[in-house]
Scaffold this active site. Structure first.
Site, short mmCIF file in Angstrom:
data_model
loop_
_atom_site.label_atom_id
_atom_site.label_comp_id
_atom_site.label_asym_id
_atom_site.label_seq_id
_atom_site.Cartn_x
_atom_site.Cartn_y
_atom_site.Cartn_z
N LEU A 1 1.56 -29.83 -6.29
CA LEU A 1 2.93 -29.59 -6.76
C LEU A 1 3.88 -29.25 -5.63
O LEU A 1 5.07 -29.52 -5.71
CB LEU A 1 2.93 -28.45 -7.79
CG LEU A 1 2.14 -28.66 -9.07
CD1 LEU A 1 2.16 -27.40 -9.93
CD2 LEU A 1 2.71 -29.84 -9.86
N GLN B 1 4.05 -27.56 -1.17
CA GLN B 1 3.33 -27.12 0.03
C GLN B 1 4.26 -26.26 0.88
O GLN B 1 5.45 -26.54 1.02
CB GLN B 1 2.86 -28.33 0.84
CG GLN B 1 2.01 -27.98 2.04
CD GLN B 1 1.37 -29.21 2.67
OE1 GLN B 1 1.35 -30.29 2.06
NE2 GLN B 1 0.83 -29.06 3.87
N GLY B 2 3.71 -25.17 1.43
CA GLY B 2 4.47 -24.28 2.29
C GLY B 2 3.75 -24.05 3.60
O GLY B 2 2.78 -24.74 3.93
N VAL C 1 0.37 -25.47 -3.56
CA VAL C 1 0.38 -25.16 -4.99
C VAL C 1 -0.06 -26.41 -5.76
O VAL C 1 0.49 -27.50 -5.55
CB VAL C 1 1.77 -24.71 -5.48
CG1 VAL C 1 1.73 -24.39 -6.97
CG2 VAL C 1 2.25 -23.49 -4.70
N LYS D 1 -1.83 -21.39 -6.73
CA LYS D 1 -1.31 -21.27 -5.38
C LYS D 1 -2.46 -20.85 -4.46
O LYS D 1 -3.05 -19.79 -4.66
CB LYS D 1 -0.18 -20.23 -5.36
CG LYS D 1 0.48 -19.99 -4.03
CD LYS D 1 1.59 -18.95 -4.22
CE LYS D 1 2.28 -18.61 -2.92
NZ LYS D 1 3.34 -17.59 -3.13
N ASP E 1 16.24 -12.53 -3.19
CA ASP E 1 16.36 -13.95 -2.83
C ASP E 1 16.66 -14.78 -4.07
O ASP E 1 16.05 -15.83 -4.29
CB ASP E 1 15.08 -14.43 -2.14
CG ASP E 1 15.28 -15.78 -1.43
OD1 ASP E 1 16.44 -16.10 -1.10
OD2 ASP E 1 14.29 -16.50 -1.20
#
Length: 418
Positions: free
Chosen positions: A10, A12-13, A18, A33, A126
């Site tokens: 779903l 990517q970081g 995820v 995650k 945030d």
């Protein structure tokens, strides 16, 4: 991962990915995650990750993405969270501005979620349209609590000082780096989100970051001609560069524009808040309590915890101890711990400890228990709510919460219990 089946990627970081997932037992869809533990450690983000887990477990609300479970191996951390199938609200805005009624519904849900976070002393810091997801029914789910701050993060002046957030949404006092009130900073960000919902663009947009900051600090923005007068007045109060005169989120809820059509939309919120209210022992009729003197041979029907996971299991994974999420040093009024002893044994232990402190253990109407101490006049001097949840057939979560009475006596009780 024997409990879940991984599906498509779903997102990517920097520290993980995820995936879409499916609970093999219940069949329902989740998001999983997966974080690389080594990368988190090297980046010095262990405490931030712990805080994110704690905050997500603390904030349970219909319009906040829910954390179902946390698991860990030697190399990975797995967050099993609610899957918002509608995707990002931001994707809707790329197609143009929303109709006023639709924007208002989303804004009402956002404010409901933020108010609940603040009631738990959690400040998001945030808030932006990219962090608002939609479920399959088109309702919002606030996400990404990584930068959230707790009340304990405030310094001696009672303010937060960490500069964080997304430039286009951040409040002017955060930019000024002189300390800020987390609730008022979130209020500003909510105002920017509302502007984006109604217009599909940012009120302070500028290709030059310093120019954008100048516009923000001076609240230099222009409402489009299609904004109703009520909305223009509301923006003048939310996008106020002075946090001391800026409208609070509680006051936003009282505005005439906000209240339109809101009567039937916050029933779920009220129910969630009610479930977290600690009962006052003195207000409960003693006739509704059932005496229980021995539990060694008692067959107990224990409740399963709703969306609660024994996070301290993760402490068995070396190098990433999350046990502090359950037993924090500063947690005076509530304690959570786990046990592999049978429930009757746990209750017998509590009964024995209570007896040493002149406390009686009783069963309540809700199927839980309560330790009570009485003085000579039969007034309650100490009241401790005891909740025992069955995680598995041989693993239990015990919650102790002082709801009234002497704090020192309560601390003595805890020392003898654990």
């Amino acid at each position: 991962m024997q409990k879940y089946e991984l599906g498509r990627l779903l997102g990517q970081g920097n520290f993980g990915k995820v995936y879409n997932g499916r609970n093999l037992k219940g069949g329902h869809s989740v998001a999983i995650k997966i974080i690389d533990k080594e990368k988190v450690q090297k980046a010095g983000l262990i405490e931030q990750t712990k805080r994110e887990i704690y905050v997500m477990a603390l904030v349970k609300h219909p319009h906040v993405v829910q954390l179902y479970e946390v698991m860990a191996t030697k190399t990975k951390i797995y967050f099993v969270i609610e899957h918002a199938k509608g995707g990002e609200l931001f994707n809707k805005l790329t197609k143009g501005r929303l109709k006023e009624d639709v924007a208002r519904k989303f804004f009402q849900q956002l404010i409901s979620a933020v108010v609940f976070c603040h009631s738990r002393n959690v400040y998001h810091r945030d808030l932006k349209s990219e962090n608002i997801l939609l479920d399959e029914n088109g309702n919002i789910k606030l996400s990404d609590l990584r930068l959230s701050a707790l009340a304990e993060s405030k310094q001696q002046d009672g303010l937060l000082h960490t500069t964080c957030g997304t430039p286009a949404y951040v409040a002017p006092e955060v930019i000024g780096r002189k300390g800020y009130d987390g609730a008022q900073a979130d209020s500003w960000s909510c105002g920017v989100i509302l502007f984006v919902l109604l217009s599909s663009y940012h009120p302070f947009h500028d290709s030059n970051l310093m120019n954008m900051y100048k516009k923000i600090s001076r609240a230099q923005y222009k409402c489009p001609n299609w904004f109703p007068l009520e909305v223009r007045k509301l923006f003048s109060r939310i996008l106020d560069p002075n946090p001391y005169t800026r409208i609070s989120i509680a006051k936003i809820k009282e505005s005439s524009w906000f209240k339109k059509g809101s009567e039937s939309r916050h029933v779920g919120t009220k129910q969630v808040v009610k479930q977290n209210v600690v009962p006052d022992c003195d207000a409960i009729s003693r006739s509704n309590l059932e005496n229980s003197t021995s539990f060694s041979d008692t067959k107990l029907e224990l409740k399963k915890p709703a969306n609660v996971n024994a996070f301290d299991i993760i402490s068995f994974s070396r190098g990433f101890d999350l046990s502090g999420l359950f037993t924090r040093n500063d947690q005076k009024e509530e304690l959570q711990f786990t046990s592999v002893k049978p429930a009757p044994v746990i209750l017998s232990k509590l009964e024995k400890v209570g007896r040493n402190l002149n406390l009686e253990i009783k069963k309540t109407e809700g199927g839980f228990f309560r330790l009570e101490g009485l003085n000579k006049r039969k007034y309650v001097t100490l009241c401790i709510d005891v909740h025992i949840f069955e995680i598995t057939e041989s693993y239990y979560l015990i919650e102790l919460r002082r709801s009234s009475g002497d704090a020192i006596e309560y601390q003595n009780m805890l020392k003898q219990t654990i």
